[in-house]
Design an enzyme around this catalytic site. Structure first.
Site, PDB file in Angstrom:
ATOM      1  N   VAL A  69       0.962  -1.350  -0.075  1.00 57.47           N
ATOM      2  CA  VAL A  69       0.021   0.061  -0.075  1.00 57.47           C
ATOM      3  C   VAL A  69       0.832   1.097   0.067  1.00 57.47           C
ATOM      4  O   VAL A  69       0.781   1.973  -0.680  1.00 57.47           O
ATOM      5  CB  VAL A  69      -1.054  -0.162   1.087  1.00 57.47           C
ATOM      6  CG1 VAL A  69      -1.645   1.359   1.293  1.00 57.47           C
ATOM      7  CG2 VAL A  69      -1.841  -1.339   1.254  1.00 57.47           C
ATOM      8  N   GLU A 112     -10.944   5.531   5.721  1.00 54.93           N
ATOM      9  CA  GLU A 112     -11.515   4.765   4.740  1.00 54.93           C
ATOM     10  C   GLU A 112     -11.143   3.444   4.340  1.00 54.93           C
ATOM     11  O   GLU A 112     -11.712   2.541   4.036  1.00 54.93           O
ATOM     12  CB  GLU A 112     -11.885   5.807   3.479  1.00 54.93           C
ATOM     13  CG  GLU A 112     -12.618   5.356   2.391  1.00 54.93           C
ATOM     14  CD  GLU A 112     -14.037   5.355   2.774  1.00 54.93           C
ATOM     15  OE1 GLU A 112     -14.693   4.371   3.334  1.00 54.93           O
ATOM     16  OE2 GLU A 112     -14.731   6.188   2.522  1.00 54.93           O
ATOM     17  N   GLY A 131     -11.376  -2.000   1.633  1.00 50.64           N
ATOM     18  CA  GLY A 131     -10.504  -1.224   0.938  1.00 50.64           C
ATOM     19  C   GLY A 131     -10.728   0.030   0.205  1.00 50.64           C
ATOM     20  O   GLY A 131     -11.078   0.914   0.823  1.00 50.64           O
ATOM     21  N   ILE A 148     -13.433   0.639  -1.438  1.00 53.12           N
ATOM     22  CA  ILE A 148     -15.012   1.112  -1.520  1.00 53.12           C
ATOM     23  C   ILE A 148     -15.243   2.257  -0.385  1.00 53.12           C
ATOM     24  O   ILE A 148     -14.811   1.857   0.639  1.00 53.12           O
ATOM     25  CB  ILE A 148     -15.918  -0.275  -1.128  1.00 53.12           C
ATOM     26  CG1 ILE A 148     -15.530  -1.326  -1.719  1.00 53.12           C
ATOM     27  CG2 ILE A 148     -17.410   0.062  -1.233  1.00 53.12           C
ATOM     28  CD1 ILE A 148     -16.116  -2.817  -1.415  1.00 53.12           C
ATOM     29  N   GLU A 204      -3.518 -16.639   1.902  1.00 52.94           N
ATOM     30  CA  GLU A 204      -2.086 -16.891   2.136  1.00 52.94           C
ATOM     31  C   GLU A 204      -1.762 -18.234   2.776  1.00 52.94           C
ATOM     32  O   GLU A 204      -2.610 -18.988   2.984  1.00 52.94           O
ATOM     33  CB  GLU A 204      -1.988 -15.939   3.735  1.00 52.94           C
ATOM     34  CG  GLU A 204      -2.212 -14.325   3.500  1.00 52.94           C
ATOM     35  CD  GLU A 204      -1.749 -13.303   4.142  1.00 52.94           C
ATOM     36  OE1 GLU A 204      -0.630 -13.731   4.776  1.00 52.94           O
ATOM     37  OE2 GLU A 204      -2.289 -12.343   4.360  1.00 52.94           O
ATOM     38  N   LYS A 213     -13.447  -5.831  10.829  1.00 47.51           N
ATOM     39  CA  LYS A 213     -13.991  -4.888   9.917  1.00 47.51           C
ATOM     40  C   LYS A 213     -15.472  -4.734  10.337  1.00 47.51           C
ATOM     41  O   LYS A 213     -15.950  -3.455  10.335  1.00 47.51           O
ATOM     42  CB  LYS A 213     -14.000  -5.310   8.463  1.00 47.51           C
ATOM     43  CG  LYS A 213     -12.621  -5.147   8.053  1.00 47.51           C
ATOM     44  CD  LYS A 213     -12.360  -6.045   6.617  1.00 47.51           C
ATOM     45  CE  LYS A 213     -11.122  -5.810   6.075  1.00 47.51           C
ATOM     46  NZ  LYS A 213     -10.951  -6.873   5.003  1.00 47.51           N
ATOM     47  N   GLY A 247      -5.842  -4.762  -1.946  1.00 42.82           N
ATOM     48  CA  GLY A 247      -4.785  -4.434  -3.238  1.00 42.82           C
ATOM     49  C   GLY A 247      -4.166  -3.282  -2.754  1.00 42.82           C
ATOM     50  O   GLY A 247      -4.787  -2.379  -2.289  1.00 42.82           O
TER      51      GLY A 247
END
Lengths: 439, 439
Positions: free
Chosen positions: B25, B140, B145, B147, B201, B216, B313
């Site tokens: 990121v 955010e 991610g 969205i 993973e 989340k 991502g």
């Protein structure tokens, strides 16, 4: 560019609100202002006081009880009052809405509007008036009803680059197309059902011919590309010529027909259009059923996003209006403005002929040798590459279904004209653009 | 409550930014800061200058070239600098991220973070520190991610009342369940494919056992209900016990199995949970395929909304971080803070037993008279009403599939225990909650 710090502090400990219009949206706004008063005060940091509700006729029936003495027919007087900090415009239409919004801004009020027609026709005038006045102009409710799309485009994606927006932004047409898809009905029959159920008006022109969607497409394109697109810039085709055969043909190729509002950025120019298109059933927009709306956004870094919800209705639209009201009220108390309309790029708007798309073409032909080769040659002559051809014999004649690769709309429509003129072609039974796929 | 006007003006014409972490990121954030510099300046109204990038090791390989002299291993020093206005925390994990964020806020920087684990474990501490400092804390990127969900919940729906949030917030488990649904594979086989394709993973525990989704869910519940829910409050069940039979049984009833993060408001109390559930294929969440995420929101006025996109991502997450950066930077220049965390309600968190849900139960039984009546009696004794029963004979035995109406989880699980103990019951082959439908 730059920050627009309004120097005016709130005029009182409470914020004065005027509501223009008390129809299906306005009455829900008035209701929510009352019911949610305590929550609104907590979230804003000040009380919100209703100063007046402007209506055309005092004695008209309405869905909400407006407190004694607050109804007025003098809308201009209401928006000019010194104790009105926030104006909510839910009258709709161009006039008197435009004059009222401009007067409100001139008199120092911030404005929340749900008026897509006005924004699509004359948005730039309003944005400039808001900027001159140092006031907010918010309009989340104008596109896709309650679906939060203005903030995501204006703020969440502010550090990204939006390349494309595909929207199902008209509930009536989506309901009709969904019915045609699920029941096999023709357009007329599906429209009639929509009318019976209240999803389509007695005169459905604004919806089925794409005028409503075109207004929203103009607003979406303006937002997504920081440009100034009006409804006149939008190429528009409705759904009244979509046939049961088109829908069946889409189904055979694993697709569904939707009325799409499309805004794309191509080499710095904007292409904006509304037309029916086939999209693959695996595309997130394909699962938008009945009268729901959705806006699908492609951006460089975020990739693919979709925002889904009710596109119309009094309560959903009022929810969007109230969300804007909270933001605008907070900005006002902080003496600031929201992320603005200021950083605009002058962008060329591409004519439809130069827009790049793909075509699905179904052709009834005589069943004889050489037909496929001749049709393929017609495509090649316009430099249009073919992705798939499906050929089906049917007694003496045959049907060819061709799906092209991407080419300009001018090339594609010239190809269809050439095919139509061929001697062995009985009829071009379906021509429809294909969206939502790769190249 | 009230407005938090920060009295400190920007320290310079340019805003200084520090990035903590330079993994998948962080490297995308650094890249976008450079590539989008001109656009960011236009949208913010001031230049954004990278002051430093904190990393653990200077010589580690990274995906982006960091300008000469900006890499540092002294993160504490970086966030304490006077010329750092904005800190982007993309290290992840609890420490040193928490100390760094707190130091940054104390030194007057605003903070953007993508750190779900930290927010879920200790959000309140961070929110309070931001409030004390009069600074923004935006996150955010921490949920779903790219969205945009934080702004819609915080701002767009600020005048509405959210009653329920259903989220597919873990891409790995959605990929696995989607594979199981489309191919009929079992859990182990689908997980292996996900691992081969990089969607899971080598140690998939955090994903498949629902820990990631629970973090989340806590953040979503906090946001949606203006409450303070931590990961410990979240009832958590993973997908490792979902069988091919469960998925097939869902398919037979026109449903699909998804791992859902659910936050509900019931009589002022919050219920938060993560577990696999069957939802009807007609539900918008059912069409969320592969590793995509989506958050479905139900509110009183807006009705049903859904936000869809990539849940993870580097580039998508960086897009969300940059969107926050633009807002926080603009707030800073305006000397204000964003819609805040201040108006919090202390809400009871319901234990799972008191949470209201529905069960789908598949039971292998001896095929003899009276079995259905006995099972129905077991449901009735717990006051659980049955919506549908399907009975299928299979040689000597039979299968009963019962779907209940809504009842508390305690009633439903007691019913299943009672059924399990019945002499003619060979095995309870599937127990799964059903969500996304009416009563």
């Amino acid at each position: 560019m730059g920050e627009h710090k309004a120097e005016v502090a709130p005029r009182a400990a409470a914020l004065g609100v005027a509501v223009l219009g008390c129809g299906s949206v306005g009455s829900q706004v008035v209701r929510l202002l009352e019911e949610q008063a305590a929550d609104l005060e907590a979230r804003i940091g000040a009380r919100v006081e209703l100063r007046g509700v402007a209506v055309r006729r005092l004695d008209a029936p309405r869905e909400v009880e407006v407190p004694e003495g607050l109804l007025t027919t003098d809308a201009q007087g209401l928006v000019s009052r010194d104790d009105v900090d926030l104006v909510i415009e839910v009258i709709g239409g161009i006039e008197p809405a435009r004059s009222l919004v401009l007067t409100a801004l001139e008199h120092g009020a911030s404005v929340v509007t749900a008026n897509k027609a006005l924004l699509a026709e004359d948005g730039p005038t309003l944005y400039e008036a808001a900027e001159r006045a140092g006031r907010d102009l918010y309009y989340e409710a104008a596109v896709a009803g309650a679906i939060p799309i203005l903030r995501p485009l204006r703020e969440s994606l502010a550090g990204d680059k939006v390349t494309r927006v595909l929207g199902i932004v008209n509930g009536t047409t989506n309901f009709v197309l969904d019915k045609m898809d699920t029941t096999g009905a023709g357009f007329a029959e599906a429209l009639e059902e929509a009318q019976e159920l209240g999803y389509a008006e007695a005169d459905p022109t604004a919806d089925v011919e794409g005028f409503d969607a075109a207004a929203k497409a103009a607003i979406l394109a303006s937002l997504a590309f920081h440009s100034r697109v009006t409804a006149n810039d939008v190429h528009r085709e409705g759904i009244s010529e979509v046939t049961a055969a088109d829908v069946a043909s889409a189904r055979e190729m694993g697709a569904v027909v939707k009325l799409l509002a499309i805004a794309e950025l191509t080499d710095g120019a904007v292409a904006v259009r509304v037309h029916p298109a086939m999209i693959p059933r695996s595309h997130p927009l394909a699962s938008v059923r009945e009268a729901f709306n959705a806006v699908f956004v492609e951006s460089e870094a975020a990739g693919q996003l979709m925002f889904y919800g009710p596109g119309a209705g009094g309560a959903p639209t009022a929810s969007a209006v109230l969300g804007d009201l909270v933001t605008v009220a907070r900005n006002r108390l902080a003496g600031t403005r929201g992320a603005g309309e200021s950083a605009y790029a002058a962008r060329e708007v591409l004519p439809m002929g130069r827009t790049v798309t793909r075509y699905h073409v179904a052709i009834d032909v005589d069943d004889r040798a050489g037909v496929l080769a001749a049709v393929a040659t017609a495509f090649a002559e316009q430099d249009v590459s073919i992705q798939t051809v499906r050929q089906e014999g049917r007694d003496e004649d045959a049907q060819l279904v061709v799906v092209s690769h991407r080419a300009t709309d001018a090339q594609l429509s010239a190809t269809v004209e050439a095919v139509r003129a061929m001697p062995f072609v009985r009829e071009v039974t379906s021509v429809m653009r294909v969206e939502g796929e790769g190249e």
